[in-house]
Design a protein around this motif. Structure first.
Motif, PDB file in Angstrom:
ATOM      1  N   GLY A 725       1.770 -13.773  -6.777  1.00 53.22           N
ATOM      2  CA  GLY A 725       1.248 -13.325  -8.159  1.00 53.22           C
ATOM      3  C   GLY A 725       0.208 -14.064  -8.800  1.00 53.22           C
ATOM      4  N   GLY A 726      -0.580 -13.769  -9.757  1.00 50.49           N
ATOM      5  CA  GLY A 726      -1.310 -14.422 -10.460  1.00 50.49           C
ATOM      6  C   GLY A 726      -2.587 -14.870  -9.838  1.00 50.49           C
ATOM      7  N   GLY A 727      -3.525 -15.438 -10.431  1.00 50.98           N
ATOM      8  CA  GLY A 727      -4.817 -16.011  -9.973  1.00 50.98           C
ATOM      9  C   GLY A 727      -5.654 -15.181  -9.154  1.00 50.98           C
ATOM     10  N   GLY A 728      -6.837 -15.579  -8.822  1.00 50.46           N
ATOM     11  CA  GLY A 728      -7.876 -14.740  -8.580  1.00 50.46           C
ATOM     12  C   GLY A 728      -7.806 -14.492  -7.003  1.00 50.46           C
ATOM     13  N   GLY A 729      -6.900 -14.861  -6.097  1.00 51.20           N
ATOM     14  CA  GLY A 729      -7.017 -15.127  -4.650  1.00 51.20           C
ATOM     15  C   GLY A 729      -6.448 -13.788  -4.209  1.00 51.20           C
ATOM     16  N   ILE A 730      -6.546 -13.519  -2.975  1.00 49.41           N
ATOM     17  CA  ILE A 730      -5.881 -12.348  -2.018  1.00 49.41           C
ATOM     18  C   ILE A 730      -4.341 -12.611  -1.864  1.00 49.41           C
ATOM     19  CG2 ILE A 730      -6.054 -10.986  -0.045  1.00 49.41           C
ATOM     20  CD1 ILE A 730      -8.469 -10.898  -1.752  1.00 49.41           C
ATOM     21  N   GLY A 731      -3.524 -11.842  -2.556  1.00 51.45           N
ATOM     22  CA  GLY A 731      -2.291 -12.137  -2.360  1.00 51.45           C
ATOM     23  C   GLY A 731      -1.696 -13.157  -2.973  1.00 51.45           C
ATOM     24  N   GLY A 732      -2.458 -13.822  -3.857  1.00 53.00           N
ATOM     25  CA  GLY A 732      -1.781 -14.958  -4.912  1.00 53.00           C
ATOM     26  C   GLY A 732      -2.683 -16.368  -4.297  1.00 53.00           C
ATOM     27  N   ASP A 733      -3.349 -16.155  -2.824  1.00 58.38           N
ATOM     28  CA  ASP A 733      -4.020 -17.713  -2.545  1.00 58.38           C
ATOM     29  C   ASP A 733      -5.648 -17.345  -2.727  1.00 58.38           C
ATOM     30  OD1 ASP A 733      -4.023 -15.529  -0.687  1.00 58.38           O
ATOM     31  OD2 ASP A 733      -3.960 -16.836   1.011  1.00 58.38           O
ATOM     32  N   GLU A 734      -6.168 -18.597  -3.162  1.00 61.96           N
ATOM     33  CA  GLU A 734      -7.565 -18.701  -2.951  1.00 61.96           C
ATOM     34  C   GLU A 734      -8.044 -19.838  -2.017  1.00 61.96           C
ATOM     35  OE1 GLU A 734      -8.768 -19.744  -7.147  1.00 61.96           O
ATOM     36  OE2 GLU A 734      -6.878 -18.773  -7.894  1.00 61.96           O
ATOM     37  N   MET A 735      -9.264 -19.890  -2.027  1.00 59.30           N
ATOM     38  CA  MET A 735      -9.946 -20.732  -0.911  1.00 59.30           C
ATOM     39  C   MET A 735     -10.762 -21.816  -1.507  1.00 59.30           C
ATOM     40  SD  MET A 735      -9.659 -21.349   2.392  1.00 59.30           S
ATOM     41  CE  MET A 735      -9.588 -19.804   3.180  1.00 59.30           C
ATOM     42  N   TRP A 736     -10.543 -23.081  -1.567  1.00 57.13           N
ATOM     43  CA  TRP A 736     -11.409 -23.944  -2.297  1.00 57.13           C
ATOM     44  C   TRP A 736     -12.297 -24.850  -0.905  1.00 57.13           C
ATOM     45  CZ3 TRP A 736      -8.291 -26.867  -6.505  1.00 57.13           C
ATOM     46  CH2 TRP A 736      -8.261 -25.864  -7.695  1.00 57.13           C
ATOM     47  N   SER A 737     -13.307 -25.080  -1.200  1.00 59.00           N
ATOM     48  CA  SER A 737     -14.022 -25.994  -0.288  1.00 59.00           C
ATOM     49  C   SER A 737     -13.585 -27.436  -0.466  1.00 59.00           C
ATOM     50  CB  SER A 737     -15.560 -25.908  -0.466  1.00 59.00           C
ATOM     51  OG  SER A 737     -15.809 -26.629  -1.806  1.00 59.00           O
ATOM     52  N   HIS A 738     -13.816 -28.020   0.719  1.00 53.20           N
ATOM     53  CA  HIS A 738     -13.371 -29.494   0.808  1.00 53.20           C
ATOM     54  C   HIS A 738     -13.841 -30.291  -0.349  1.00 53.20           C
ATOM     55  CE1 HIS A 738     -14.622 -33.440   2.156  1.00 53.20           C
ATOM     56  NE2 HIS A 738     -13.199 -33.451   2.537  1.00 53.20           N
ATOM     57  N   GLU A 739     -15.462 -30.047  -0.751  1.00 44.56           N
ATOM     58  CA  GLU A 739     -15.731 -30.653  -1.961  1.00 44.56           C
ATOM     59  C   GLU A 739     -15.341 -30.218  -3.030  1.00 44.56           C
ATOM     60  OE1 GLU A 739     -17.558 -29.203   0.384  1.00 44.56           O
ATOM     61  OE2 GLU A 739     -18.803 -30.480   1.558  1.00 44.56           O
ATOM     62  N   LYS A 740     -15.237 -28.953  -3.314  1.00 51.47           N
ATOM     63  CA  LYS A 740     -14.620 -28.771  -4.656  1.00 51.47           C
ATOM     64  C   LYS A 740     -13.058 -29.247  -4.824  1.00 51.47           C
ATOM     65  CE  LYS A 740     -13.267 -24.376  -7.113  1.00 51.47           C
ATOM     66  NZ  LYS A 740     -13.429 -22.899  -7.294  1.00 51.47           N
ATOM     67  N   PHE A 741     -12.295 -29.168  -3.774  1.00 53.07           N
ATOM     68  CA  PHE A 741     -11.080 -29.786  -3.993  1.00 53.07           C
ATOM     69  C   PHE A 741     -11.274 -31.261  -4.405  1.00 53.07           C
ATOM     70  CE2 PHE A 741      -7.373 -32.070  -1.892  1.00 53.07           C
ATOM     71  CZ  PHE A 741      -6.612 -31.720  -2.804  1.00 53.07           C
ATOM     72  N   HIS A 742     -11.757 -32.210  -3.685  1.00 51.42           N
ATOM     73  CA  HIS A 742     -12.082 -33.443  -3.900  1.00 51.42           C
ATOM     74  C   HIS A 742     -12.552 -33.729  -5.349  1.00 51.42           C
ATOM     75  CE1 HIS A 742     -11.609 -35.887  -0.049  1.00 51.42           C
ATOM     76  NE2 HIS A 742     -11.269 -34.666   0.254  1.00 51.42           N
ATOM     77  N   ASN A 743     -13.429 -32.935  -5.736  1.00 47.93           N
ATOM     78  CA  ASN A 743     -13.567 -32.860  -7.099  1.00 47.93           C
ATOM     79  C   ASN A 743     -12.619 -32.598  -8.162  1.00 47.93           C
ATOM     80  OD1 ASN A 743     -15.759 -32.907  -9.493  1.00 47.93           O
ATOM     81  ND2 ASN A 743     -15.194 -30.752  -9.697  1.00 47.93           N
ATOM     82  N   ARG A 744     -11.867 -31.769  -7.658  1.00 47.45           N
ATOM     83  CA  ARG A 744     -10.764 -31.276  -8.772  1.00 47.45           C
ATOM     84  C   ARG A 744      -9.605 -32.304  -8.784  1.00 47.45           C
ATOM     85  NH1 ARG A 744     -10.607 -25.893 -10.659  1.00 47.45           N
ATOM     86  NH2 ARG A 744     -12.751 -25.406 -10.962  1.00 47.45           N
ATOM     87  N   ILE A 745      -9.566 -32.983  -7.505  1.00 50.80           N
ATOM     88  CA  ILE A 745      -8.278 -33.916  -7.500  1.00 50.80           C
ATOM     89  C   ILE A 745      -8.443 -34.878  -8.578  1.00 50.80           C
ATOM     90  CG2 ILE A 745      -9.162 -35.089  -5.590  1.00 50.80           C
ATOM     91  CD1 ILE A 745      -5.528 -34.270  -6.295  1.00 50.80           C
ATOM     92  N   TYR A 746      -9.712 -35.416  -8.618  1.00 48.33           N
ATOM     93  CA  TYR A 746     -10.226 -36.606  -9.599  1.00 48.33           C
ATOM     94  C   TYR A 746      -9.844 -36.237 -10.995  1.00 48.33           C
ATOM     95  CZ  TYR A 746     -12.483 -38.764  -5.560  1.00 48.33           C
ATOM     96  OH  TYR A 746     -12.373 -39.191  -4.292  1.00 48.33           O
ATOM     97  N   ILE A 747      -9.927 -34.958 -11.408  1.00 52.60           N
ATOM     98  CA  ILE A 747      -9.765 -34.519 -12.977  1.00 52.60           C
ATOM     99  C   ILE A 747      -8.415 -34.129 -13.003  1.00 52.60           C
ATOM    100  CG2 ILE A 747     -10.707 -32.898 -14.352  1.00 52.60           C
ATOM    101  CD1 ILE A 747     -13.048 -32.048 -12.863  1.00 52.60           C
ATOM    102  N   MET A 748      -7.698 -33.592 -11.941  1.00 51.00           N
ATOM    103  CA  MET A 748      -6.100 -33.553 -11.917  1.00 51.00           C
ATOM    104  C   MET A 748      -5.552 -34.857 -12.265  1.00 51.00           C
ATOM    105  SD  MET A 748      -5.384 -31.077  -8.676  1.00 51.00           S
ATOM    106  CE  MET A 748      -6.219 -29.573  -8.489  1.00 51.00           C
ATOM    107  N   ARG A 749      -5.882 -36.095 -11.736  1.00 53.21           N
ATOM    108  CA  ARG A 749      -5.506 -37.152 -11.783  1.00 53.21           C
ATOM    109  C   ARG A 749      -5.583 -37.687 -13.519  1.00 53.21           C
ATOM    110  NH1 ARG A 749      -8.176 -40.195  -6.818  1.00 53.21           N
ATOM    111  NH2 ARG A 749      -6.666 -39.647  -5.177  1.00 53.21           N
ATOM    112  N   GLU A 750      -6.966 -37.588 -13.889  1.00 55.31           N
ATOM    113  CA  GLU A 750      -6.956 -37.922 -15.263  1.00 55.31           C
ATOM    114  C   GLU A 750      -6.266 -37.063 -16.223  1.00 55.31           C
ATOM    115  OE1 GLU A 750      -8.851 -40.368 -16.556  1.00 55.31           O
ATOM    116  OE2 GLU A 750      -8.834 -40.967 -14.547  1.00 55.31           O
ATOM    117  N   MET A 751      -6.111 -35.564 -15.982  1.00 54.60           N
ATOM    118  CA  MET A 751      -5.392 -34.910 -16.717  1.00 54.60           C
ATOM    119  C   MET A 751      -3.789 -35.394 -16.737  1.00 54.60           C
ATOM    120  SD  MET A 751      -4.906 -30.845 -16.273  1.00 54.60           S
ATOM    121  CE  MET A 751      -3.904 -29.753 -17.400  1.00 54.60           C
TER     122      MET A 751
END
Length: 1015
Positions: A725-751
């Motif tokens: 459930g939830g989210g914008g993916g298919i059946g609940g899952d989404e696809m993040w590119s390698h670059e997008k994930f690396h960008n997000r993990i740094y912000i996740m750490r700060e959060m």
């Protein structure tokens, strides 16, 4: 006196690293030392056109063998840049040296160095003190004249900028201000960091200790807070003051120089299909500093080249880094930039970006001023003394009194300097008492037979910095609490994580319940003792990586580093990939041998034909020419095969490296998600995406799977926990590119750190609400699947009309795309399409290919149900042309009618002929939550109207059927009554009554039947 000076730029190229050597990477940069030129060659198939040539002040080629006369080592860089630094400092100028380039390009090697290959920073510090000692003995040089007394004062500071926060690296991590230090402006000295600790130093050994302590702080942050050193800027500052006292006038002047040595963060190019589309990347702090630095350099370069025009406002205050570097860029300083580049063609785009960046920096004009200020208080004192001396000159012992007075003043100054020196030493001792006693001092001699726990870091400069001595017996490891001998941090490290028990002949490791501990890549069971030996690797939690070191025990194995530990930790996945790679290599080797065999056969035939030439010379020469053409074609095919195989090996090597760096980050993201109750799971997937062969850097028609699909490392995001459930993916899952994930993990750490510091309350922070939450993502376009359409029929001018299967990233087929392609010869060429049997017959002529995408069939509406996706669109690219969006966005349903047409026009070439034979056309089907095109909206409205009209007709038909059914039932009832009366009539005819009575009775029955039927 002010002087206008341009920023000097040096470019240094590092050697190939082990990964690039293993992948067989080619060199794309050539350096010409004689003309100080850098030539960057455009790899085959890359965008950008011809080779680019740049000229700089210095070029250093460290990719050459060391014995080559043009090889540039650390000594060469120091001789050019380091000596210039010393001269500027002694003359009283501010001096800045900063290194720029992508991560792994050699910036830190030039600035800091490793082992005996010391960089500019340690050499500069040592040279300053050497020169000071020399000046002290001769009482000359520096800022004074012969006969002057010169005294020196040196202060050091070290800071790091991470996520727009300034951290003082001379302050222990547990005493750091969580909000970071602030930048202030001074009318006299410019920008400075308020509260930054400046420690007086009197020897190079003290600076070494300070640098070691600062590096430890960086390492602790990289380990405990999961920060990546390549994303931080490090600035080491030396405040150098020369106090010059003129012996004749006793006038004292301070000549001050600020030396800033800056190691910038990695300048990775953000992929146009990766993090550049991420909503958080532009506002994120990670790229903000370098983006702002680029804007500052662009503005200064334009101001430096514009004459008489209005100057552009330079945006220094857009970022902390540029605010601090205001003097270095366009201000009061002499500045040199080292641009570090990689020789590999895999880094072509990043290297070209760095070279352009450096080229713009050459145009910046600084205004350097000697920082020489009189000591006003001392001047007043000396003036008073001079008046006293003049009065004494009137007496008979004037000369003797004058000499005595001079000696008195000199003694007072000496005493003053001695007091200051003692105060500096006391302050130094006080500051150095803050060093964390739990970590062994850098440079401390390790005792033979000792056992140590030593850190490993992705950044080689930070590996081996943290050393924990293991005492005999139990050594408890954890993130906090009482009874711990070794305190470490990092995601997944619990309060009391485990125990290292030192024995006489080794060490035993025990992991506690709920704690994740790996030994040489294997997760150990809680409570079970595991023996470890010299150079064994341990991972506590997700990313706290260490090795065991037995001092005095020789190690003959391969180098033990962070990469080795990560490969072990993810060995299962890497083994599976390695097996696939071995199989692929075997296939490629077999294919190569077959090609070589064909070439040898043709060479042998050609040699035999040449020997036969004699009486039948003309005929045999014709056969020889034919064989030579076949041989040339076969050699070209072999070369093309080798190029393709090399590209595929490089691609696999890149994927291996990306996997190695992404897998531990996925563990970390899952840990943060679990602790913050985000109900999200991350996993790594290898995804094939449709790709044009020319974009992949191959010739058209190269053939093979690699021509159409490119494998990429992606991260699948599953939302909603086990239940989906939830989210914008298919059946609940989404696809993040390698670059997008690396960008997000740094912000996740700060959060995460903010969340921990605030006890779970993010109110009032940048992470409050969905917009600042790196876990949240509004529905983004989702790659539903790809289809591969074979094109070989086009070579023979045949139409293509196919229902091509769609395949998702899991390899499952779920529907079809209906495509039609019709080749036609251009008008006015005297050739009709039906007369052409092979495209090679019309090389050089115009060809049109009509592409018609009729629609999609069998889309997985069951999976899409309940998602935010409302539209679908298709895109493709043909033979290196533009990327086509098929018909805009259409309304999402199981079967989508598109009927999109486009005519593609080409001049027929051999490459095009080879392309349609060996390649295939890749279509990508995407779903989106975005708005549909006007045409699609119109079609949908029309379809909706037709659907409503159809429903109304159906309702009318249903009403009519209901009425007919009712009438039918009434008729059936009437018929039944009539039949009963008829039976009565028949019965009446069977009696023996009189005729008149029967007639009357029959007439009555007949009237009854008529009344029933007619109502």
């Amino acid at each position: 006196m002010a002087s206008n000076v341009s920023v000097k730029v040096a470019v240094r190229m590092r050697p190939f690293n082990n990964n690039e050597k293993a992948a067989g990477s080619n060199q794309c940069i050539i350096m010409n030392k004689e003309h100080n030129q850098v030539v960057i060659k455009n790899p085959e198939g890359k965008e950008g056109g011809e080779d680019k040539v740049f000229t700089y002040d210095y070029v250093y080629d460290s990719c050459l063998p060391e014995e080559d006369e043009n090889y540039a080592g650390q000594d060469t860089v120091w001789d050019d840049l380091g000596m210039e630094l010393l001269e500027a400092a002694w003359a009283g100028y501010n001096y800045s040296l900063f290194a720029y380039g992508q991560t792994g390009s050699g910036k830190s090697h030039s600035m800091v160095g490793f082992g005996e290959a010391r960089g500019v920073i340690p050499r500069a510090c040592e040279a300053i003190f050497k020169k000071m000692r020399g000046d002290g003995e001769s009482s000359g040089g520096g800022g004074g004249k012969d006969g002057d007394d010169v005294r020196y004062k040196v202060e050091a500071s070290m800071l790091e900028i991470y996520n727009e926060r300034i951290r003082d690296l001379f302050v222990p991590m547990n005493q750091q201000d969580k909000g970071g230090l602030k930048v202030r402006d001074s009318p006299s000295t410019g920008a400075y960091v308020f509260g930054l600790k400046k420690i007086p130093v009197v020897s190079y050994s003290q600076i070494e200790r300070l640098m070691a302590f600062g590096t430890k702080n960086r390492t602790v942050a990289a380990t405990n807070m999961n920060e990546t050193s390549s994303r931080a800027h490090t600035i080491f500052c030396i405040a150098f003051v020369q106090t010059v006292v003129n012996r004749d006038t006793m006038k004292a002047n301070d000549i001050r120089s600020e030396i800033s040595l800056v190691d910038l963060a990695g300048s990775e190019r953000v992929s146009r299909t990766g993090a550049s589309g991420d909503r958080l990347v532009e506002g994120g702090h990670i790229n903000k500093s370098l983006s702002a630095l680029g804007n500052v350099i662009n503005a200064l370069a334009k101001n430096g080249t514009s004459k008489g025009k209005k100057k552009i406002l330079v945006p220094y205050r857009d970022a902390v880094l540029t605010h601090l570097l205001k003097n270095s860029l366009g201000g009061n300083a002499k500045t040199t930039m080292i641009a570090a580049v990689s020789p590999s063609e895999d880094s072509y785009a990043e290297s070209l970006s760095t070279l352009r960046y450096a080229d713009r920096a050459k145009a910046i004009q600084n205004v350097a001023v000697v920082n020489e200020d009189a000591n006003e208080k001392l001047i007043k004192q000396l003036r008073a003394e001079m008046q006293s001396l003049r009065r004494q000159l009137e007496g008979k012992d004037a000369k003797l009194d004058l000499e005595a007075e001079r000696e008195k003043i000199k003694r007072e100054l000496e005493e003053k300097f001695q007091r200051e020196l003692q105060e500096k030493q006391a302050l130094w001792e006080k500051e150095m008492n803050g060093v964390d006693g739990g970590v062994e001092e850098e440079g401390l001699e390790e005792e033979v037979g000792g056992m140590y726990l030593v850190n490993l870091n992705e950044d080689a400069a930070l590996s081996g910095v943290l050393k924990y001595k293991l005492k005999a017996g139990e050594n408890w490891v954890g993130s906090g609490g009482g009874g711990l001998e070794i305190v470490i941090g990092g995601m997944g490290v619990v309060g009391k994580h485990g125990c290292l028990c030192r024995k006489e002949v080794g060490v035993e490791v025990v992991s506690m319940v709920g704690a994740r501990t790996l030994v040489n890549g294997v997760v150990i069971e809680a409570g079970v003792k595991t023996r470890v030996g010299n150079m064994d690797r341990l991972i506590f939690g997700n990313n706290s990586v260490f090795k065991i070191v037995f001092v005095g025990v020789e190690w003959g194995g391969e180098e033990v580093d962070w990469e080795m530990a990560m490969k072990e930790a993810n060995s299962e996945l890497l083994k599976a990939m390695s097996a696939a790679n071995i199989e692929k290599d075997e296939e490629e080797e077999k294919e190569r041998k077959e090609m070589d065999a064909k070439v040898k056969v043709l060479e042998e035939q050609l040699r035999a034909e040449r020997e036969k030439i004699g009486d039948n010379e003309a005929r045999l020469k014709g056969q020889q020419k034919e064989l030579e053409e076949k041989l040339e074609t076969q050699i070209k095919e072999t070369e093309k095969l080798l190029r393709r195989q090399e590209k595929e090996r490089q691609e696999r090597s890149l994927i291996d490296r990306q996997l190695l760096h992404t897998l531990p980050l996925v563990h970390e993201a899952n840990g943060i998600s679990e602790e913050m109750l985000k109900q999200m799971k991350f996993s790594v997937k290898l995804v094939s995406k449709a790709l044009d062969p020319l974009e992949f850097g191959l010739e058209a028609g190269g053939g093979g799977e690699g021509d159409v699909y490119k494998t990429e490392v992606c991260v699948v995001v599953f939302r909603g926990g086990e239940g989906g459930g939830g989210g914008g993916g298919i059946g609940g899952d989404e696809m993040w590119s390698h670059e997008k994930f690396h960008n997000r993990i740094y912000i996740m750490r700060e959060m995460y750190h903010e969340w921990k510091d605030r006890d779970g309350d993010l109110s009032g922070t940048e992470f409050e609400g969905e917009e600042g939450d790196p876990f949240y993502d509004p529905p983004s376009d989702y790659l539903l699947g790809v289809a591969r359409l074979q094109l070989e029929a086009l070579k023979y001018m045949l139409d293509v009309d196919e229902a091509t299967p769609l395949v998702d990233y899991k390899g499952s087929s779920f529907g079809e795309i209906l495509v039609e392609m019709v080749p036609e010869m251009g008008e006015g060429q005297g050739v009709q399409g039906e007369d052409v049997e092979d495209l090679e017959e019309v090389v050089g002529k115009n060809l049109g290919i009509g592409v018609r995408v009729k629609g999609l069939r069998g889309l997985p509406m069951g999976l899409l149900k309940g998602s935010a996706y409302k539209s679908v669109y298709v895109k493709y690219r043909f033979f290196g042309g533009d990327e086509y969006l098929v018909g805009g966005m259409m309304g999402l349903k199981m079967n989508v009618t598109m009927d999109w047409k486009e005519e593609l026009k080409f001049v027929v070439t051999k490459d095009l002929c080879e392309f349609v034979v060996g390649a295939a056309l890749g279509f990508e089907v995407w779903v989106s939550a975005g708005v549909k095109s006007e045409e699609a909206e119109a079609e949908e409205v029309k379809a909706a109207v037709e659907e409503v009209e159809g429903e109304e007709e159906e309702e009318e038909e249903e009403d009519e059927v209901t009425t007919l059914k009712k009438e039918n039932e009434e008729l059936r009832e009437k018929l039944a009554q009539a039949m009963r009366l008829i039976e009565v009539l028949k019965g009446a005819g069977g009696g023996g009554g009189e005729e008149g009575s029967r007639t009357v009775a029959n007439l009555g029955v007949a009237k009854g039947v008529d009344s029933i039927i007619n109502g």
